[in-house]
Design an enzyme around this catalytic site. Structure first.
Site, short mmCIF file in Angstrom:
data_model
loop_
_atom_site.label_atom_id
_atom_site.label_comp_id
_atom_site.label_asym_id
_atom_site.label_seq_id
_atom_site.Cartn_x
_atom_site.Cartn_y
_atom_site.Cartn_z
N GLU A 1 0.94 -1.12 0.18
CA GLU A 1 0.03 0.04 0.23
C GLU A 1 0.76 1.34 0.04
OE1 GLU A 1 -2.93 0.49 3.26
OE2 GLU A 1 -3.54 2.38 2.54
N LYS B 1 -2.48 -1.99 -3.13
CA LYS B 1 -3.51 -1.02 -2.65
C LYS B 1 -2.97 0.37 -2.72
CE LYS B 1 -6.16 0.03 1.57
NZ LYS B 1 -7.00 -0.57 2.74
N SER C 1 -9.93 4.33 -0.18
CA SER C 1 -10.80 5.76 -0.28
C SER C 1 -10.25 6.91 -0.04
CB SER C 1 -12.09 5.16 0.02
OG SER C 1 -12.05 5.20 1.71
N ARG D 1 -12.92 4.26 5.16
CA ARG D 1 -14.00 5.27 5.33
C ARG D 1 -15.12 5.03 4.58
NH1 ARG D 1 -9.51 9.49 5.73
NH2 ARG D 1 -8.27 8.03 4.74
#
Ligand code: 13P
Length: 340
Positions: free
Chosen positions: A175, A217, A259, A290
């Site tokens: 990520e 990610k 997000s 979120r």
């Protein structure tokens, strides 16, 4: 098919995506503060149980990312959370980094820590039921940042983490998050995200990580949240795809977007716009925190009598994002939500 590839493919199965419920103690406190609920261990446990035990969510959710405290907690009936998820066919995962800390000699930049002792921790998490892991690096956009130094230091750490996950038999979710705070243009976001991904895949290659058993990610390529002229969903889809086609090898089974502070409906609309332009070399899915939880958190408000309403809100967002997996989402579908 080998085990890691099999798990990675299952995490991006058709119509499904990941719930990120791995907020650290500081972050979950911030979320609870927003609904005036005290962040006690029991409140955190009750809130996570609300999400994990939502009936039918497994039709849209392939995996859940847990935090260290959460992977050790249980439902009210004493079923450990990893077991509860497994029983629904949802794959348990675990956040293993120790957070972004100031990077020495790099004003305003961070490096993610947590490599020391990681081999032992991964083994323990695997024994607790985790089958995949997550490590997040963050990068800030200004006129001069991120520096090459921060980009390469974080890429090196991400690859070391990924290699250790592979050794431990866990799918590494890699990520790198370019933060979208600021007034930057979508072109600047494209340039920075491209540099970051270029470094990440160079390090993963140099450290011999088998990409078939990993997932990426990333952030989407957006205009800065405070930019005056913000790009449309179609522009976001075009810039993001152009960037990923250039920098993410086709051996990677899936890209599961974060997000990152977009509104829940924007996050769904952006994913939908990208999948409308498919097919792509990789599955394009979601790993939202979120954007999957916000309406549920608000509906819950810390009250047991609101659990059903909160579950309906979470189920609805999961269903909308599932539709976005195939480009079949339309804003009118938001009306189908059962009112809280
Ligand atoms: P958001 O979707 O809220 O950005 O959270 C995803 C995540 O796991 C960040 O590390």
């Amino acid at each position: 098919m080998d085990k890691l590839h099999e798990t990675a493919v299952a995490l991006v199965a058709e119509g499904k995506g990941i719930l990120a419920a791995d907020e650290s103690e500081g972050t979950i406190k911030k979320r609870f503060d927003s609904i005036s609920v005290e962040s006690t261990e029991e409140n955190r446990r009750a809130y996570r149980e609300l999400l994990f035990a939502t009936e039918g969510a497994e039709d849209y959710i392939s995996g859940v990312i847990l935090f260290d405290e959460t992977i050790r907690q249980s439902a009210q009936d004493r079923t450990p959370f990893p077991k509860l998820l497994e029983s629904k066919g949802i794959i348990p995962g675990i956040k293993v980094d120790k957070g972004a800390k100031p990077l020495a000699n790099a004003q305003g930049e961070t490096v993610t820590e947590g490599l020391d002792g990681l081999r032992g921790r991964l083994e323990e998490y695997r024994d607790l039921g985790a089958r995949f892991a997550k490590w997040r690096a963050t990068y800030t956009i200004t006129d001069d940042l991120p520096s090459d130094y921060a980009i390469w230091t974080n890429a090196h750490a991400l690859a070391r983490y990924a290699a250790l996950c592979e050794e431990a038999g866990l799918v590494p979710i890699v990520e790198p998050e370019v933060l979208m705070d600021g007034t930057h243009s979508i072109e600047r976001s494209f340039i920075v995200t491209s540099r970051v991904l270029g470094a990440v895949y160079t390090e993963l290659f140099d450290q011999k990580v088998r990409l078939e058993g990993t997932l990426l990610k990333p952030n989407m390529v957006l205009s800065g949240y405070d930019a005056s002229d913000r790009a449309s969903a179609e522009e976001v889809a075009e810039w993001t795809l152009k960037c990923f086609r250039r920098h993410v090898p086709a051996a990677v089974p899936g890209i599961v977007f974060l997000s990152g502070g977009q509104s829940d409906e924007d996050a769904t609309a952006h994913l939908n716009a990208m999948n409308k332009l498919g097919p792509h070399p990789w599955q394009l899915s979601f790993s939202y925190g979120r954007a999957l939880q916000a309406p549920a958190l608000k509906a819950w408000g810390g009250k047991a009598e609101n659990v059903d309403a909160a579950r309906r809100a979470y189920y609805h967002r999961a269903k909308m994002n599932s539709a976005a997996r195939t480009g079949m989402y339309a804003p009118e579908m938001e009306k189908d939500a059962v009112p809280a």
